[in-house]
Design a protein around this motif. Structure first.
Motif, PDB file in Angstrom:
ATOM      1  N   ASP A   1       0.830  -1.212   0.000  1.00  0.00           N
ATOM      2  CA  ASP A   1       0.000   0.000   0.000  1.00  0.00           C
ATOM      3  C   ASP A   1       0.863   1.260   0.000  1.00  0.00           C
ATOM      4  N   ASP A   2       1.994   1.209   0.731  1.00  0.00           N
ATOM      5  CA  ASP A   2       2.911   2.353   0.741  1.00  0.00           C
ATOM      6  C   ASP A   2       3.503   2.588  -0.647  1.00  0.00           C
ATOM      7  N   TYR A   3       3.959   1.510  -1.283  1.00  0.00           N
ATOM      8  CA  TYR A   3       4.537   1.649  -2.629  1.00  0.00           C
ATOM      9  C   TYR A   3       3.522   2.260  -3.585  1.00  0.00           C
ATOM     10  N   LYS A   4       2.294   1.765  -3.521  1.00  0.00           N
ATOM     11  CA  LYS A   4       1.228   2.285  -4.393  1.00  0.00           C
ATOM     12  C   LYS A   4       1.011   3.779  -4.125  1.00  0.00           C
ATOM     13  N   LYS A   5       0.900   4.139  -2.855  1.00  0.00           N
ATOM     14  CA  LYS A   5       0.655   5.535  -2.465  1.00  0.00           C
ATOM     15  C   LYS A   5       1.767   6.445  -2.989  1.00  0.00           C
ATOM     16  N   TYR A   6       3.022   6.050  -2.786  1.00  0.00           N
ATOM     17  CA  TYR A   6       4.145   6.889  -3.228  1.00  0.00           C
ATOM     18  C   TYR A   6       4.191   7.018  -4.751  1.00  0.00           C
ATOM     19  N   ILE A   7       3.937   5.940  -5.466  1.00  0.00           N
ATOM     20  CA  ILE A   7       3.949   6.011  -6.939  1.00  0.00           C
ATOM     21  C   ILE A   7       2.873   6.975  -7.429  1.00  0.00           C
ATOM     22  N   LEU A   8       1.690   6.925  -6.810  1.00  0.00           N
ATOM     23  CA  LEU A   8       0.611   7.817  -7.230  1.00  0.00           C
ATOM     24  C   LEU A   8       0.864   9.265  -6.803  1.00  0.00           C
ATOM     25  N   GLU A   9       1.598   9.454  -5.708  1.00  0.00           N
ATOM     26  CA  GLU A   9       1.874  10.808  -5.216  1.00  0.00           C
ATOM     27  C   GLU A   9       2.921  11.544  -6.047  1.00  0.00           C
ATOM     28  N   HIS A  10       3.942  10.806  -6.540  1.00  0.00           N
ATOM     29  CA  HIS A  10       5.008  11.498  -7.255  1.00  0.00           C
ATOM     30  C   HIS A  10       5.599  10.597  -8.342  1.00  0.00           C
ATOM     31  N   TYR A  11       5.645  11.117  -9.550  1.00  0.00           N
ATOM     32  CA  TYR A  11       6.106  10.344 -10.713  1.00  0.00           C
ATOM     33  C   TYR A  11       7.498   9.746 -10.539  1.00  0.00           C
ATOM     34  N   THR A  12       8.344  10.379  -9.754  1.00  0.00           N
ATOM     35  CA  THR A  12       9.721   9.921  -9.618  1.00  0.00           C
ATOM     36  C   THR A  12       9.825   8.519  -9.003  1.00  0.00           C
ATOM     37  N   PHE A  13       8.756   8.084  -8.329  1.00  0.00           N
ATOM     38  CA  PHE A  13       8.792   6.769  -7.694  1.00  0.00           C
ATOM     39  C   PHE A  13       8.474   5.617  -8.654  1.00  0.00           C
ATOM     40  N   LEU A  14       8.041   5.926  -9.859  1.00  0.00           N
ATOM     41  CA  LEU A  14       7.798   4.858 -10.837  1.00  0.00           C
ATOM     42  C   LEU A  14       9.119   4.508 -11.510  1.00  0.00           C
ATOM     43  N   SER A  15       9.475   3.250 -11.447  1.00  0.00           N
ATOM     44  CA  SER A  15      10.680   2.776 -12.128  1.00  0.00           C
ATOM     45  C   SER A  15      10.469   2.998 -13.626  1.00  0.00           C
ATOM     46  N   ARG A  16      11.473   3.541 -14.310  1.00  0.00           N
ATOM     47  CA  ARG A  16      11.242   3.895 -15.717  1.00  0.00           C
ATOM     48  C   ARG A  16      12.285   3.266 -16.626  1.00  0.00           C
TER      49      ARG A  16
END
Length: 119
Positions: free
Chosen positions: A76-91
């Protein structure tokens, strides 16, 4: 499902990878800074990857500055952070024919290149 690439236009690694891909014109491009990912898009990625952690970038500067490495993060934390800020999505994240390719490791890019060559 649309064949799509989630990337950051300002990221030189993303640009280099995109330039090297065959048939990249068959992908829909989604710049995650200009157009943040939606919860529905993240759910689609999650259904293919099996976890939010797999989609999460631990290389992000924000990860270090928030001292997240010293916290016990849940899915749930990982999901929340990815949705909060684009930088958390591995690209980049590429969705191609019901397969997902996450990140810029050489084995991943080779597998993606092979898959795209046959599209």
């Amino acid at each position: 499902m649309t064949n799509k690439i989630y990337y950051l236009a300002s990221c030189s690694t993303c640009r280099k990878i995109i330039k090297s891909l065959p048939n990249s014109d068959r992908l829909e491009f989604h710049d995650i800074r200009e157009n943040p990912i939606t919860e529905q898009e993240l759910e689609e990625m999650h259904s293919l990857s099996g976890s939010y952690e797999a989609l999460f970038s631990k290389k992000a500067q924000l990860y270090k500055s928030l001292d997240l490495k010293n916290k016990s993060l849940t899915e749930d934390d990982y999901k929340k952070y990815i949705l909060e800020h684009y930088t958390f999505l591995s690209r980049p994240v590429i969705l191609l024919n019901n397969e997902i390719f996450i990140g810029n490791t050489q084995p991943n890019i080779l597998k993606l290149t092979k898959a795209l060559a046959s599209v």
